[in-house]
Design a protein around this motif. Structure first.
Motif, PDB file in Angstrom:
ATOM      1  N   ARG A  58       0.835  -1.182   0.000  1.00 39.30           N
ATOM      2  CA  ARG A  58       0.000   0.000   0.000  1.00 39.30           C
ATOM      3  C   ARG A  58       0.878   1.242   0.000  1.00 39.30           C
ATOM      4  O   ARG A  58       1.919   1.251   0.642  1.00 39.30           O
ATOM      5  N   LYS A  78       2.712   4.369   1.098  1.00 39.42           N
ATOM      6  CA  LYS A  78       2.992   4.732   2.486  1.00 39.42           C
ATOM      7  C   LYS A  78       4.219   5.621   2.596  1.00 39.42           C
ATOM      8  O   LYS A  78       5.027   5.726   1.675  1.00 39.42           O
ATOM      9  N   LYS A 103      -9.306   2.533  -6.186  1.00 40.60           N
ATOM     10  CA  LYS A 103      -8.559   1.604  -5.339  1.00 40.60           C
ATOM     11  C   LYS A 103      -7.084   1.996  -5.274  1.00 40.60           C
ATOM     12  O   LYS A 103      -6.403   1.767  -4.286  1.00 40.60           O
ATOM     13  N   PRO A 109      -5.771   5.337  -1.410  1.00 36.23           N
ATOM     14  CA  PRO A 109      -4.732   5.195  -0.389  1.00 36.23           C
ATOM     15  C   PRO A 109      -3.616   6.231  -0.558  1.00 36.23           C
ATOM     16  O   PRO A 109      -2.974   6.605   0.428  1.00 36.23           O
ATOM     17  N   GLU A 155      -4.179   9.415   1.571  1.00 31.69           N
ATOM     18  CA  GLU A 155      -3.742   9.267   2.960  1.00 31.69           C
ATOM     19  C   GLU A 155      -2.235   9.464   3.080  1.00 31.69           C
ATOM     20  O   GLU A 155      -1.731  10.147   3.977  1.00 31.69           O
TER      21      GLU A 155
END
Lengths: 354, 354, 354, 354, 354
Positions: B99, B101, B226, B230, B233
């Motif tokens: 994901r 990050k 999708k 993320p 964030e």
């Protein structure tokens, strides 16, 4: 062109401080208007060269530069130089497709918001990006085209008894944003009237044309929401901004703006639910009408079925059918048929199928 | 292979610092490109051995290593050694399914994000994991395959007047991420145009093929969301990161990124609602067309029912049916039939069933 | 037994420190395995009496007790005594229906999470409650039944070059939880493949059996979500826990876990939406097929209605029907009928009703 | 006029401190009532000139000014002068369409909330804006029209044993707001009874009139929610306000208000769900009734189809049809027909189609 | 009476400290039970006069007053006096319709929560308001009627080895709330079993009675949720309360409560989704059954239509119809009819319409 985001391939990878106009050119010439005032004096001039603005830079009185038209790269460069603004600030101003936002730079605050207006002639909603750059004594507003939407503020400035004459650039910024948000509420309430007027027609006589109207209103409302909702976030951030350029006394006004934009967003939410309810009512009414029609037609057919059957019976060519020879048979058949038909109709009536 | 998560049984239980490539091998050979610059000098080389990179480690100038291809475990090990990176950092880089990050390590920041691109030939969206490792003077970018997507940044670096030449690795990272997010917006706006073009066809002539198109667009949009959601964030976390490797002046750029990714996410939300509205309109239109057909056919049948009944009556073989012997009976029957049919049609017309 | 909560009347009002086993007894005998290691030495033993564990309590090396089977109250009591754990800690461990949670006690941290595994034989998902009790040098893991799911960790411990050998109990806990969450992702991706394989069948030939499959997948996914979603909250709480038993260096690993569980939850959300879309597509396809059938049949009937009517006309027994006596009438009737039928079919074809 | 937002074009751009009445004029004359009390004395007077109020300004006793009617600009100006209030405070009070809000000014707190009341005669809900301005010893309440809704509070003040006589203006404000929120709950519970009474009718005999009732209740509930939900936010803000005008002992009462308004909002949410369930049940019941009718009618037709076919067979005019000449054929035909009909009915019965 | 909020007109405007019983009187006489204990002694008495309680007030041992019945104003007044409680506290206790809440007063904590119980005889869920007032050494619990739901706690208190005997009033409060929440979970799991048992019937043979059952379960679940969800908020607030009356050691227990109530809420959410899925499955199954019936009947009619047409052709009375005179015509007609019918059936079979 897509309605909700616009990005062409060659725009990818530009530097954030490149003065590149993103948007449609809505006026031919850039126009500069200057209003300079404090509690004692008031001056309104139209200037032609961006370099003339320098003299206002250091004056302690409040100076409001209104710039209509953003596509002129050179003019922009001059403005940046004159007010010692970072090129990033002006690059932001020239990106008319960007999201409403607040930026707290070292020597200024930059604010951008979508300005919505109903064009009275066409009844269409026009969108325009409004950017405001704020320093201690100077406020620069950038509009995409000429407009008289801020005239009430100009009027208030001319009247020396008004609070605005005694306040700073922060109060002026509040006054401009207040007009923008008042326009939001006005547009929503205008749309709201249209939505509520659909309601009456909906119950009287729903037809295909009502459906198209609801779908159009829905699309318009979505368009509004897409422009207004990000502004809510921006106004909230502005009201919480802790900056030297915003006095404590102005905080109460920015809180007022938060209340107003919240009201706008809530109203648009309410109208959205109403539209969705109207769609449901439309479909329910249409389908219930169709069901009534189909029920009527089916009952009609069903009544004739046994009658046709009886006629069929006596259309057979059997050699020995006792009824055929009796003299009143034909009339008895008619009587039976009428009795059967009426009996069925009564039965269906009692069953509430008719 | 599942589209949204991929995990095979033997991947379970691996150590976090094990250099294990998770993903598809998209290029044959690992390729290393080095760009080293400061405001005075610029150098671009392609190196072959990962060990050559050591000399750039301690140079104060900004060094950008671009590595295409992640599957080579040995090369990765050498890079880790050369830059004294923890093996966890590189293990993360090699997990291309992870994901998006941000990780703030002691001696570096590691960032990963999905890079989406439209392949012009096939009109398909390709996904690629981009990892960036940032130290004070070195930025290492890891891509899964060769690509020229960062060329605009390379151009800007070559031009010594540009801000990027005077800024540090943090600004370089911003520039790279900006391109990634600009690509998101570009793809969404491309998809948006397709979605909006469906709308027109939808109102003209909805058919099965439109439905398939809507479902396909929906699937594509879900796939985008999708990958993009993320990232939102991650970008927010990055903009809030308090790290020695990110200068205060760069904060404003990372805030810009937050605004851009928010715009991307909001647009994709809008298009999702539009697609869902389109599906509703499609179903409504189809079902209303069907209803019209069924209503027409039913009315057609219903008109013939009493006519056939009348014919049936005079097909009975009763010996005594007075009408049968009257000379003009047949023509009277026709007249009656025509009157009944026209009467019914008029009735249905008035009731708006036709 | 209800699937989502289980509480019988006599469980109400128990003290929180009462060692009462809530759950199904899944193994006959409690089994204890001890692994004791530090960077220099490694020891793996199976012990039979819970009292033997005391000697490991004060050893500075990392000791991992793996206990399979929770129903033995006496064994639990001994463990509590041996490690000076509060009875509340073990009462929690024995409540296998409880929600995943973290508790930060004075002398230990207690963590519980649902462990999901696909049974390869039956393709069913089994749930098991995993509890971990962590002190500075001891980690006790409680499983409901024997299992080899943690074997990869045991392998890594045996290899003295691995990071795990040099790290403390917190890293060991991370490694165990990592396996649990990897299993979540594996199961979701397994389910995801099934869901995506339905899609193809759905477009080819939807039948009742596909619907059952979708409903079954939906139920399985709900079951997964019910178990995974609370774990997300727990893992987040763990990553934010400020405890003496968790080193700062391990924080990065726990953040990794947060990323992984977020990915699991997001994927399950995506699959949920996909399933819901599939249901919609199924219903749309089925109803559009039915509509086609009904339309065809209705059109078929409608074509025969005027033909039968014409036949009926000439079945009447009027004495004077001029057409009846004309020699070619019968053939003309046929011609008319065929013309009418073809005309109607062409009309329907043009109207796209066929 | 739109129901949810009202903004006319000439209201855009007004200064925030301009005393401009926005709303409907609901009473002819402005009315001023003064209640002045402390634990020892009580005085209730009606004053005619706004200037008379000055004498109460500095009195340490609690003074409650109740002003009915807001349209008189001059009176407002006088009030502002008398109490040294900023003109912004009163401009807010006069904007009766504004959103409920709390403002913490330097020398006062200003609170506004919508007051809902059921008019017993018409059973309609009336909305009125209530504004409260609070200083240490003075509370001014502004209502749009005369009203006796606060009479219970006046009664409590008259009774010298009551807590209200010993408390300050903050407790008085609590008492007024408490009545407003109690009225919310009363109206919701009144609406709730109507909603629940629909339920019974719904299961007995759903007709078009029930549907209209549900839609009307839905609209009323939406109207309530639109007015109550923003109040929740306001009350929460008030309970968290840290102001010199609110004693610590009063905090518990404001928390009580938060609980009450939460209950109101939750109840309205519950009723909203109930209404939506009722709509679903209505549609399900109606469509299941229609289906039963159509099934019955279809089965009826289907039973006659083979009978009519048989009659048709023996209506043919073939020269050689052996059955026609047999004497009992006609009766055999009847027998066959009856057997076929009964057989079909039994079959349909067994299949549960009837 | 409305089910979700109850407020009559005369309740509006009451003072917050007025002892006014809001609710239904569920027992005739108020009953007082006292349990007084510390680790050494235990005493259980039933007292008749509220004034007797004073002697327990200053005792350092834990004293638990259990009061059943709240409607007696005088008794309440005495209790308030005896324990020096503010009248607001008891006014709250007497408002049995209020929302669950925690209040932290100066000399006590007050907690109220809805107690749900299944009446075994009628299988109905009864609601009762439980209020707890907590001081350092005294806990007073107020119930609306006699009940033995807290008997397990009384048993635990009698056993001097239990933790409860050594703990303070805070642990006692935990024990009581734990029972309340365990009852929530028990009721949900009971309802859950019913919901899951519907599922099986749903797939076998869905009928109207299943639909009623689902709607009833839905209503019951909504009722539960309406009572349980606000408790979640309350329990969370309690677990975060920083009060002198709650020891640090008890925190872990209150956290446990948070976990339990979360589990209750999540389970009720899951069952809500399941019910909504069941409704969908019901409607899908019913409509697919209806479609099968209609398809069958339509196919049946359609098969007869050409046969009847053929018979009609040979029922015409044309003088010259060659087929009529041929001897085997009648049998050929039958053959043709049978061939047509079988052909059509085969066609429909192949098309899967049967």
């Amino acid at each position: 062109m897509a309605r909700f985001t616009r990005k062409s391939k060659d725009e990818i990878g530009r530097a954030p401080d490149e003065l590149f106009f993103r948007g449609e050119k809505k006026v031919e010439n850039v126009r500069l208007r200057v209003i300079d005032f404090d509690s004692n004096q008031f001056e309104e001039v139209r200037i032609l060269k961006t370099k003339e603005v320098i003299k206002y830079r250091e004056k302690p009185s409040v100076t409001w530069f209104n710039i209509d038209g953003l596509h002129n790269q050179e003019a922009m460069q001059n403005i940046a130089l004159s007010f010692q603004l970072d090129k990033i600030v002006l690059a932001d101003v020239m990106d008319t497709y960007a999201r409403p936002k607040v930026h707290d730079y070292d020597n200024c605050i930059s604010v951008s918001i979508k300005m919505l207006q109903i064009d009275d002639a066409t009844d269409m909603i026009s969108v325009e990006n409004l950017s405001i750059v704020l320093t201690k004594s100077v406020l620069i507003s950038f509009q995409e085209r000429d407009g008289d939407v801020f005239d009430p503020v100009r009027e208030r400035i001319k009247n020396e008894k008004r609070r605005i004459r005694k306040s700073g650039t922060d109060y002026l910024m509040y006054a401009l944003l207040d007009i923008v948000i008042d326009n939001y509420i006005y547009i929503i309430s205008d749309l709201g009237e249209k939505i509520e007027s659909v309601e009456e027609k909906l119950l009287d006589n729903p037809d295909k044309c009502i459906l198209d109207q609801i779908n159009t209103l829905k699309k318009e409302l979505n368009f509004l929401r897409k422009n207004i909702n990000p502004a809510q976030e921006m106004i909230l951030a502005l009201s919480k901004l802790d900056s030297e350029f915003i006095n404590d006394e102005s905080q109460v006004h920015f809180k007022e703006l938060v209340g107003n934009i919240n009201q706008a967003v809530e109203s648009s939410d309410s109208y959205r639910e109403i539209l969705s309810d109207q769609l449901n009512i439309y479909h329910t009414t249409i389908s219930s009408k169709l069901n009534d029609v189909m029920k009527f037609l089916t009952v009609f057919s069903v009544v004739f079925i046994p009658l046709t059957f009886i006629a069929g019976i006596y259309g057979t060519n059997f050699e020995y059918v006792p009824e055929l020879t009796y003299k009143y048979s034909y009339f008895i058949m008619w009587t039976v048929m009428i009795v059967v038909a009426i009996g069925m109709l009564l039965y269906f009536k009692r069953k509430k199928w008719l």
